[in-house]
Design a protein around this motif. Structure first.
Motif, PDB file in Angstrom:
ATOM      1  N   THR A  10     102.926  10.743 -17.143  1.00  0.00           N
ATOM      2  CA  THR A  10     103.323   9.769 -18.238  1.00  0.00           C
ATOM      3  C   THR A  10     103.041  10.420 -19.589  1.00  0.00           C
ATOM      4  OG1 THR A  10     101.128   8.867 -18.486  1.00  0.00           O
ATOM      5  CG2 THR A  10     102.688   7.547 -17.095  1.00  0.00           C
ATOM      6  N   SER A  12     103.723   8.692 -22.452  1.00  0.00           N
ATOM      7  CA  SER A  12     103.298   7.556 -23.561  1.00  0.00           C
ATOM      8  C   SER A  12     101.974   6.893 -23.288  1.00  0.00           C
ATOM      9  CB  SER A  12     104.312   6.614 -23.624  1.00  0.00           C
ATOM     10  OG  SER A  12     104.507   6.145 -21.982  1.00  0.00           O
ATOM     11  N   ASP A  13     100.876   7.654 -22.716  1.00  0.00           N
ATOM     12  CA  ASP A  13      99.857   7.179 -22.408  1.00  0.00           C
ATOM     13  C   ASP A  13      99.122   6.758 -23.635  1.00  0.00           C
ATOM     14  OD1 ASP A  13      98.022   8.988 -19.670  1.00  0.00           O
ATOM     15  OD2 ASP A  13      99.174   7.151 -19.887  1.00  0.00           O
ATOM     16  N   ALA A  14      99.410   7.626 -24.667  1.00  0.00           N
ATOM     17  CA  ALA A  14      98.670   7.279 -25.972  1.00  0.00           C
ATOM     18  C   ALA A  14      99.061   5.888 -26.575  1.00  0.00           C
ATOM     19  CB  ALA A  14      99.181   8.173 -27.108  1.00  0.00           C
ATOM     20  N   GLU A  16      99.738   3.193 -24.800  1.00  0.00           N
ATOM     21  CA  GLU A  16      99.027   2.056 -24.105  1.00  0.00           C
ATOM     22  C   GLU A  16      97.450   2.316 -24.437  1.00  0.00           C
ATOM     23  OE1 GLU A  16      97.964  -0.811 -21.556  1.00  0.00           O
ATOM     24  OE2 GLU A  16      97.469   1.142 -20.634  1.00  0.00           O
ATOM     25  N   GLN A  17      96.851   3.382 -24.691  1.00  0.00           N
ATOM     26  CA  GLN A  17      95.431   3.475 -25.191  1.00  0.00           C
ATOM     27  C   GLN A  17      95.415   2.823 -26.561  1.00  0.00           C
ATOM     28  OE1 GLN A  17      92.765   4.855 -23.972  1.00  0.00           O
ATOM     29  NE2 GLN A  17      93.907   5.518 -22.148  1.00  0.00           N
TER      30      GLN A  17
END
Ligand SMILES: Nc1ncnc2c1ncn2[C@@H]1O[C@H](COP(=O)(O)OP(=O)(O)OP(=O)(O)O)[C@@H](O)[C@H]1O
Ligand SMILES: [Mg+2]
Lengths: 364, 282
Positions: A10, A12-14, A16-17
């Protein structure tokens, strides 16, 4: 669209974080919550004092006459009227009344000729003692009964507990009290009769808290302690029956509700024992709801259980207010009512605070 | 297929309700090895009940000729055996973290608990393992997230917590019951990717339950298509186009094709007659 079996890394982990909650200034939120809380308490107090004020000052046809009697001269009448401040506007009278209450001045009781506050300090601990012990037993027995019933829903034990609950809930307390006295005092002679303590023990322990169990224990008078305890058993059992029935019923229904929740399945999937599932996972959630119920029970018992106090000649606040009422001792009635009302509000505030501590969802 | 971890033969789950007996699962048989088995079907087709019956966690009545996991007969296993298997050998990821996490306990504590149940680890060791697990499911500030309550985390984060919790004791087989259905589309892919990696890295078997045939076909090796509590068809994902059963075809056609203009979506064909033949052939 769909990920392939090779695994999608992924990008776009950031994003979500970043969804980590940023509470909108916790300090400000807390201050606002406290302010809201305080204002509602204040309103309750204003309502309580206004009602008692109206009952005491406005409703009696002529409060002066009630004090001086109908054979007093006009001079005496006028002097008392002035002394009571009845020539002043109502609002001002109310404010004076408030400031008197704030100083603990509820006037003098006609019946006992002592300041009402002194009377309350004498009578209230008896009620406090009874209500506290009844609530403790109601909680200690009612909660396990409710949990047991819920866990065995529909089985024999559930029905038995339901019948006990129904009994405690619907049998009139004065009837139960009389039967209990008849059996355990008059019949079997296992327990002492009415009153808080045997007359010959009266005045031996120095009154500190007014709670005889506490005072006698602190002063090492174990004989008196035992005697007081024996006197307490029946009236406390009557009230505890009521508390237990209510608490058991509510615990059962809260528990059933929690056991149907999805997180219970999660707990079982993890391999937890049934005991851990019920007492660690479900009960923690039940407890959050029970706090309010326990607070309500305690408050309603503190209001003075007039019937129990009458049957067992228990010199508590309920009996004090009722006797005063029958003797048209308005200062005493109002003083007692205000104090009981304050207690009620106080316990509700306390249980609300406790609830906020126990339930993480109420933190923010 | 590798040697089966789990063999299920003629599994049925039924409920006695005031309106009569509801047969949620009707005599299904399948095997799972170290592979990804998908179960698809519409709502109420018995997917969840199948998963729960394996773990002995359905309130319904279960009957089966065989439910065997790694040589252990799960049908009449004592409660203690089942507890040792749950979490430790077979675990399950539930659908919606808003309901499947305990609201009054921190997420970290709940993960650590899953570890402690099956080990002698003390609190500190368990916390350490839980923190490592949070890193594995790609959570960046594990220390911070550890102390959060479920209502304080987003759906995607909650589902990572769920995965961490269910994988921390190192199970051999994991049942994922619609693990992404409650999530936003973008987050779904992240969570699937994490699950995907972990299943591969640890060589676990996976039963992936979903109502989305396309998702399952991109994620699994084999697919069971369920309808009305029965298996209609078993497909290898490489051969989806060879699906024969009208129900499967119907499911495949339900997705709008962007390349082709369609005024109306086809209505899913359903036929009670399919349920008459026990072997699932149309
Ligand atoms: N406790 C219960 N009592 C009675 N019937 C039940 C119970 N639990 C499930 N069922 C029935 O079992 C059938 C199968 O349910 P199941 O949860 O397995 O469906 P599902 O395929 O997982 O559906 P979904 O996609 O909606 O999750 C349904 O018809 C449902 O009504
Ligand atoms: Mg389901």
């Amino acid at each position: 669209m769909a990920p392939n079996a090779g695994g999608v890394k992924t990008s776009s982990d950031a994003a979500e974080q970043d969804a980590l909650p940023v509470p909108p200034s916790p300090v400000l939120a807390r201050v606002a919550a406290i302010a809201k809380h305080a204002s509602s308490i204040l309103l309750t107090f204003i309502g309580l004092t206004a009602i008692t004020f109206i009952i005491g000052r406005v409703m009696p046809a002529d409060p002066v006459l009630a004090i001086v009697g109908d054979r007093a001269s006009q001079d005496v009448y006028d002097a008392v009227r002035l002394q009571l401040g009845l020539d002043k506007p109502l609002i001002q009278q109310y404010l004076i009344y408030l400031s008197n209450i704030a100083q603990g001045d509820f006037g003098t009781s006609i019946m006992t000729t002592r300041p009402v506050l002194d009377d309350i300090i004498r009578f209230f601990p008896a009620t406090l003692e009874l209500a506290t012990i009844a609530t403790i037993f109601g909680v200690l027995l009612g909660i396990p009964m409710g949990v047991l019933a819920a866990v065995n829903q529909g089985r024999l034990i559930d029905h038995i507990i339901r019948i006990i609950g129904l009994f405690g809930y619907s049998v009139p307390i004065f009837w139960l009290g009389l039967v209990a006295l008849l059996v355990f005092y008059a019949g079997l002679g296992w327990l002492p009769g009415p009153g808080r303590i045997e007359v010959y023990y009266d005045g031996i322990v120095e009154t500190r808290s007014g709670i005889i169990l506490l005072d006698s224990a602190l002063q090492g008078e174990w004989e008196i302690f035992r005697n007081a305890l024996a006197h307490l058993v029946l009236p406390a059992a009557m009230l505890a029956t009521f508390a237990l029935a209510y608490i058991a019923r509510m615990t059962r229904s809260f528990m059933l509700d929690q056991l149907n929740q999805e997180y219970i399945l999660t707990a079982r999937v993890k391999g937890l024992s049934e005991g851990a599932v019920i007492w660690k996972h479900a009960f923690r959630n039940v407890l959050v709801q029970l706090i309010t119920i326990i607070g309500l029970t305690y408050a309603s018992l503190l209001e003075g259980s007039v019937l129990t106090e009458t049957i067992f000649a228990w010199p508590g606040i309920g009996q004090y207010i009722t006797t005063s009422l029958f003797n048209a001792d308005m200062n005493a009635v109002i003083g007692g009512t205000v104090v009981v009302g304050f207690c009620f509000v106080g316990i509700n505030v306390l249980s609300d605070i406790l609830y906020r501590i126990v339930d993480p969802r109420a933190h923010d | 297929m590798t040697t089966p971890l789990l063999s299920v033969e003629n599994l049925s789950v039924s409920f006695d309700t005031p309106k009569g007996v509801v047969e949620a699962v009707r005599g299904i048989s399948f095997e799972v090895g170290q592979e990804r088995l998908g179960i698809v079907g519409e709502s109420g087709s018995g997917k969840s009940q199948t998963g729960r019956a394996i773990l002995g966690l359905t309130p319904g009545r279960v009957s089966a000729d065989r439910i065997e996991f790694d040589g252990i007969d799960l049908r009449n296993a004592p409660a203690r055996t089942m507890r040792n298997i749950r979490g430790r050998r077979i675990s399950m990821i539930m659908q919606d973290p808003r309901y499947s996490l305990n609201p009054v306990m921190t997420v970290g504590w709940q993960i650590a608990e899953a570890y402690r149940v099956h080990t002698n680890a003390n609190r500190r060791e368990a916390k350490q393992r839980a923190l490592e697990m949070l890193v594995t499911v790609r959570i960046r500030e594990p220390e911070k997230v550890y102390g959060l309550y479920p209502h304080q985390v987003s759906g995607g984060m909650g589902q990572r917590v769920m995965i961490a919790m269910m994988l921390i004791p190192g199970p051999d087989l994991i049942i994922a019951d619609e693990p992404t259905s409650a999530l936003d589309v973008t987050v779904q892919l992240q969570v699937l990717a994490i699950l995907d990696d972990m299943v591969r890295d640890r060589g676990m078997g996976l039963i992936f339950i979903s109502h989305d045939l396309h998702l399952v076909s991109s994620f699994c090796d084999r697919i069971l298509v369920m309808y009305g509590g029965q298996i209609m068809e078993v497909l290898d994902t490489g051969a989806m186009h060879r699906a024969e059963h009208p129900y499967t075809k119907g499911l495949l056609n339900c997705l709008p094709d962007l390349a082709r203009r369609q005024e109306t979506l086809p209505v899913l064909e359903r036929d009670a007659d399919w349920l008459l033949s026990r072997d699932g052939a149309p």
